[in-house]
Design an enzyme around this catalytic site. Sequence first.
Site, short mmCIF file in Angstrom:
data_model
loop_
_atom_site.label_atom_id
_atom_site.label_comp_id
_atom_site.label_asym_id
_atom_site.label_seq_id
_atom_site.Cartn_x
_atom_site.Cartn_y
_atom_site.Cartn_z
N THR A 1 -5.57 -7.63 10.40
CA THR A 1 -5.87 -6.35 9.75
C THR A 1 -5.36 -5.17 10.59
OG1 THR A 1 -7.85 -7.38 8.84
CG2 THR A 1 -7.74 -4.98 8.75
N LYS B 1 0.83 -1.21 0.00
CA LYS B 1 0.00 0.00 0.00
C LYS B 1 0.87 1.26 0.00
CE LYS B 1 -3.93 -2.21 2.40
NZ LYS B 1 -4.95 -2.03 3.47
N HIS C 1 -2.02 -5.49 1.38
CA HIS C 1 -3.32 -6.14 1.13
C HIS C 1 -3.05 -7.57 0.67
CE1 HIS C 1 -7.28 -7.02 -0.58
NE2 HIS C 1 -6.60 -7.57 -1.58
N GLU D 1 -9.07 -10.53 -8.16
CA GLU D 1 -8.14 -9.43 -7.85
C GLU D 1 -6.91 -9.47 -8.75
OE1 GLU D 1 -9.41 -8.84 -3.16
OE2 GLU D 1 -7.36 -9.46 -3.63
N TYR E 1 -12.32 -2.15 -3.99
CA TYR E 1 -12.81 -2.44 -2.62
C TYR E 1 -14.33 -2.39 -2.53
CZ TYR E 1 -8.23 -2.47 -0.27
OH TYR E 1 -6.97 -2.80 0.18
N ASN F 1 -1.88 -0.13 7.11
CA ASN F 1 -1.44 -1.47 7.53
C ASN F 1 -0.60 -2.15 6.44
OD1 ASN F 1 -3.48 -2.04 5.78
ND2 ASN F 1 -4.72 -3.24 7.22
N ARG G 1 -1.83 -14.72 4.03
CA ARG G 1 -2.57 -14.09 5.13
C ARG G 1 -1.78 -14.26 6.44
NH1 ARG G 1 -6.72 -10.66 3.85
NH2 ARG G 1 -7.13 -10.80 6.07
N PHE H 1 -15.64 3.07 6.89
CA PHE H 1 -14.26 3.42 6.56
C PHE H 1 -13.99 3.44 5.06
CE2 PHE H 1 -14.45 -1.17 7.59
CZ PHE H 1 -13.94 -1.74 6.43
N ARG I 1 2.51 -6.89 9.05
CA ARG I 1 1.75 -5.77 9.63
C ARG I 1 2.26 -5.42 11.03
NH1 ARG I 1 -4.20 -7.42 7.18
NH2 ARG I 1 -4.19 -5.94 5.44
#
Length: 142
Positions: free
Chosen positions: A92, A10, A116, A127, A50, A113, A86, A58, A103
């Site tokens: 998250t 990100k 993704h 995706e 998203y 964070n 993950r 948010f 993270r």
Amino acid sequence: MLERTLAIIKPDGVRSRIIGEIIRCYEQGGLTPIAIRSTQLTKEQAKDFYQVHRDQPFFDDLTSFMSSGLIVVLALEGEGAILRHRDLMGATDPSKAAEGTIRKAFGSSIDCNVVHGSDALETAGKEIEFFFSDDDLYSQIE
Ligand code: GDP
């Protein structure tokens, strides 16, 4: 099962100049980047990406943040890549993420964070298609 998943570094990760460290985590965790590109999303593209979160409070902050700067997008391949990724990312909310996760190490808040990762096989496929064409992807899975 050999799987593919989508990772995004990100804007906070790119701004912090930790692209290399994050890719190192993927590689050491058994995930092979089979396609990589840098791009900046428009706000509209971020909303599209998203869209499952469109009714969340948010959503506006998330899509503004995701379109605020350069991102690095990767298609990762490996055994059980989706869950493995993950696990490497962590929870998250970085304050709740386990020690040793990306993270936990680099995230500063639930908004910032750092990364993704796709959450399931079907979303991973969609995706990856969002950012890459078939020709971009090294082909091993039929
Ligand atoms: P992820 O799969 O762990 O990235 O989490 P989600 O798909 O549920 O949410 C997407 C992104 O929205 C997360 O990475 C967060 O940056 C953000 N997000 C999720 N839940 C919250 C929340 O409760 N508050 C805020 N401010 N952001 C959130």
